[in-house]
Design a protein around this motif. Structure first.
Motif, PDB file in Angstrom:
ATOM      1  N   GLY A 192      46.737   9.967  54.402  1.00  0.00           N
ATOM      2  CA  GLY A 192      45.187   9.879  54.397  1.00  0.00           C
ATOM      3  C   GLY A 192      44.736  10.053  53.130  1.00  0.00           C
ATOM      4  O   GLY A 192      45.574  10.122  52.109  1.00  0.00           O
ATOM      5  N   LYS A 193      43.373  10.095  52.995  1.00  0.00           N
ATOM      6  CA  LYS A 193      42.750  10.100  51.448  1.00  0.00           C
ATOM      7  C   LYS A 193      41.443  11.301  51.297  1.00  0.00           C
ATOM      8  O   LYS A 193      41.098  11.451  52.495  1.00  0.00           O
ATOM      9  CB  LYS A 193      42.105   9.093  51.238  1.00  0.00           C
ATOM     10  N   ILE A 194      41.521  11.994  50.260  1.00  0.00           N
ATOM     11  CA  ILE A 194      40.481  12.709  50.085  1.00  0.00           C
ATOM     12  C   ILE A 194      39.393  12.168  49.017  1.00  0.00           C
ATOM     13  O   ILE A 194      39.894  11.750  48.099  1.00  0.00           O
ATOM     14  CB  ILE A 194      40.849  14.319  49.528  1.00  0.00           C
ATOM     15  N   TYR A 195      38.410  12.128  49.256  1.00  0.00           N
ATOM     16  CA  TYR A 195      37.436  11.736  48.561  1.00  0.00           C
ATOM     17  C   TYR A 195      36.608  12.917  47.786  1.00  0.00           C
ATOM     18  O   TYR A 195      35.686  13.526  48.487  1.00  0.00           O
ATOM     19  CB  TYR A 195      36.223  10.707  49.171  1.00  0.00           C
ATOM     20  N   PHE A 196      36.904  13.100  46.641  1.00  0.00           N
ATOM     21  CA  PHE A 196      36.114  14.036  45.987  1.00  0.00           C
ATOM     22  C   PHE A 196      34.929  13.664  45.234  1.00  0.00           C
ATOM     23  O   PHE A 196      34.828  12.356  45.271  1.00  0.00           O
ATOM     24  CB  PHE A 196      37.104  14.796  44.726  1.00  0.00           C
ATOM     25  N   ALA A 197      34.343  14.355  44.538  1.00  0.00           N
ATOM     26  CA  ALA A 197      32.987  13.944  43.900  1.00  0.00           C
ATOM     27  C   ALA A 197      33.378  12.821  42.692  1.00  0.00           C
ATOM     28  O   ALA A 197      32.512  11.954  42.483  1.00  0.00           O
ATOM     29  CB  ALA A 197      32.270  15.059  43.279  1.00  0.00           C
ATOM     30  N   ASP A 198      34.330  13.027  42.202  1.00  0.00           N
ATOM     31  CA  ASP A 198      34.471  12.158  41.009  1.00  0.00           C
ATOM     32  C   ASP A 198      35.948  11.299  41.122  1.00  0.00           C
ATOM     33  O   ASP A 198      36.445  10.621  40.069  1.00  0.00           O
ATOM     34  CB  ASP A 198      34.667  12.977  39.577  1.00  0.00           C
ATOM     35  N   ASN A 199      36.600  11.531  42.100  1.00  0.00           N
ATOM     36  CA  ASN A 199      37.947  10.663  42.138  1.00  0.00           C
ATOM     37  C   ASN A 199      38.427  10.626  43.738  1.00  0.00           C
ATOM     38  O   ASN A 199      38.040  11.571  44.625  1.00  0.00           O
ATOM     39  CB  ASN A 199      39.053  11.198  41.187  1.00  0.00           C
ATOM     40  N   THR A 200      39.418   9.849  43.990  1.00  0.00           N
ATOM     41  CA  THR A 200      39.854   9.793  45.423  1.00  0.00           C
ATOM     42  C   THR A 200      41.386   9.982  45.195  1.00  0.00           C
ATOM     43  O   THR A 200      42.121   9.423  44.416  1.00  0.00           O
ATOM     44  CB  THR A 200      39.637   8.425  45.865  1.00  0.00           C
ATOM     45  N   LYS A 201      41.824  10.607  46.046  1.00  0.00           N
ATOM     46  CA  LYS A 201      43.155  11.083  45.919  1.00  0.00           C
ATOM     47  C   LYS A 201      44.003  10.825  47.102  1.00  0.00           C
ATOM     48  O   LYS A 201      43.765  11.172  48.391  1.00  0.00           O
ATOM     49  CB  LYS A 201      43.437  12.578  45.532  1.00  0.00           C
ATOM     50  N   SER A 202      45.265  10.187  47.245  1.00  0.00           N
ATOM     51  CA  SER A 202      45.957   9.927  48.740  1.00  0.00           C
ATOM     52  C   SER A 202      46.753  11.266  48.780  1.00  0.00           C
ATOM     53  O   SER A 202      47.275  12.118  48.095  1.00  0.00           O
ATOM     54  CB  SER A 202      46.841   8.929  48.616  1.00  0.00           C
ATOM     55  N   ILE A 203      46.808  11.745  49.760  1.00  0.00           N
ATOM     56  CA  ILE A 203      47.582  12.985  50.540  1.00  0.00           C
ATOM     57  C   ILE A 203      48.641  12.566  51.334  1.00  0.00           C
ATOM     58  O   ILE A 203      48.498  12.089  52.514  1.00  0.00           O
ATOM     59  CB  ILE A 203      46.544  14.044  50.993  1.00  0.00           C
TER      60      ILE A 203
END
Length: 342
Positions: free
Chosen positions: A278-289
């Motif tokens: 899955g992914k986290i969509y932060f305000a300034d970036n996207t990160k695979s978890i």
């Protein structure tokens, strides 16, 4: 000590593909008996087991100390009750019974006989759910305001499975809803109220094949839904918080492996390929978890150690009773079109 002699009541798809391999994988359990009414399929994979034609015959032979009930839902109560009254430890595939009242009776009998009684809520050990637990515990998304859990499939044709027949405890709510509700209660506790839509959407279907259940908490907003007419990619989990959103597609890898006949062995069991993370969509970036490693083997390991008095039971009957109360309230809400207080 010697392994706990274990019997499997029912050798249908779930008994054969899921329970039997997991029992075999547990060093503290010995699969010694199977109840099959008319066949001996279990002897193909497990030639050492004794096959009995009825639960009564199994109990009369006193062949096992732990009885695993994997039969249609409307048989669970009477079969589990009989086993407990005979002084056996009992594991019942979910749901433990059709009604909370029946489950309360089983709890009383298990306590009177000082026997372990549990329910197979294996999806607490899904890798994606363990990942969600970790994200919430570590507050990766900040304050959580929205939690959504799906269990969608595409099965437009009505099958011959008993879950689609005119049986008590049939349908998708007792089948998949039990898992999703149990997971939500593990995360957030008992809700204050329930609001639900439970429907039969396929033409000529008898059993419910869609639900949309809202569990009432102060925060977050919790929505649980499942459909058998969903053929587009839908998230398995969607979480939204002050810092960002997490979205995860696809089911835990263990069920597919078990259905394919892959034995639950090795350190790589339950490990998901990075393409499924899955992914986290932060305000300034996207990160695979990275998805946490799921392991259904831990369920039976815990059950065995609880029987031996070495660990606390992972899935307690009181938790199963609460899940049934929520299911009952969901059906009442859907029927009356009202929010049901718990």
């Amino acid at each position: 000590m010697n392994p706990i002699k274990t019997a499997l009541v029912g050798f249908g798809n779930v008994g054969e593909k899921t329970h039997a391999p997991l029992i075999q994988a547990c060093p503290y359990l010995e699969l010694c008996a199977v109840v099959e009414r008319s066949q001996q399929k279990s002897k193909v994979k497990y030639p050492h087991v004794e096959v009995y034609r009825s639960l009564e015959a199994l109990l009369e032979a006193d062949a096992a100390d732990l009885i695993v009930v994997v039969t249609p839902n409307d048989l669970h109560f009477e079969q589990a009750k009989l086993c407990l009254e005979k002084g056996k430890h009992v594991l019942v595939d979910k749901p433990v019974t059709i009604s909370s009242e029946e489950a309360i009776i089983l709890k009383r009998i298990s306590e009177e006989n000082e026997r372990v009684l549990s329910v197979f809520q294996n999806r607490r050990l899904d890798g994606d759910f363990k990942t969600v637990q970790k994200l919430i515990d570590e507050e990766k998304l900040g304050k959580l305001v929205h939690f959504e859990s799906h269990f969608d499939r595409f099965r437009p044709q009505i099958s011959e499975n008993w879950r689609e027949k005119d049986n008590l405890g049939n349908g998708i709510t007792y089948d998949l809803g039990t898992h999703l509700i149990d997971q939500a209660v593990c995360l957030f506790g008992m809700p204050k109220w329930v609001k639900a839509e439970i429907k039969v959407q396929r033409e000529n279907a008898i059993a419910d094949d869609f639900f949309d259940i809202i569990l009432g908490y102060d925060t977050p907003y919790v929505r649980l839904t499942a459909s058998v007419l969903s053929n587009a990619p839908m998230p398995k989990f969607l979480l939204q918080g002050y810092k960002g959103s997490y979205i995860k597609y696809g089911l835990d890898v263990q069920e597919k492996a078990l259905k394919a006949g892959i034995a639950p062995e090795g350190d790589d069991w339950g490990v998901e390929d990075p393409s499924g993370w899955g992914k986290i969509y932060f305000a300034d970036n996207t990160k695979s978890i990275q998805t946490e490693r799921g392991d259904y083997r831990d369920f039976y390991l815990n059950l065995a150690k609880a029987i031996m008095g070495e660990e606390k039971l992972m899935v307690k009957i009181d938790e199963a009773i609460n899940v049934l109360k929520i299911i009952e309230s969901a059906f009442e809400s859907s029927k009356n079109g009202q929010k049901i207080d718990l």
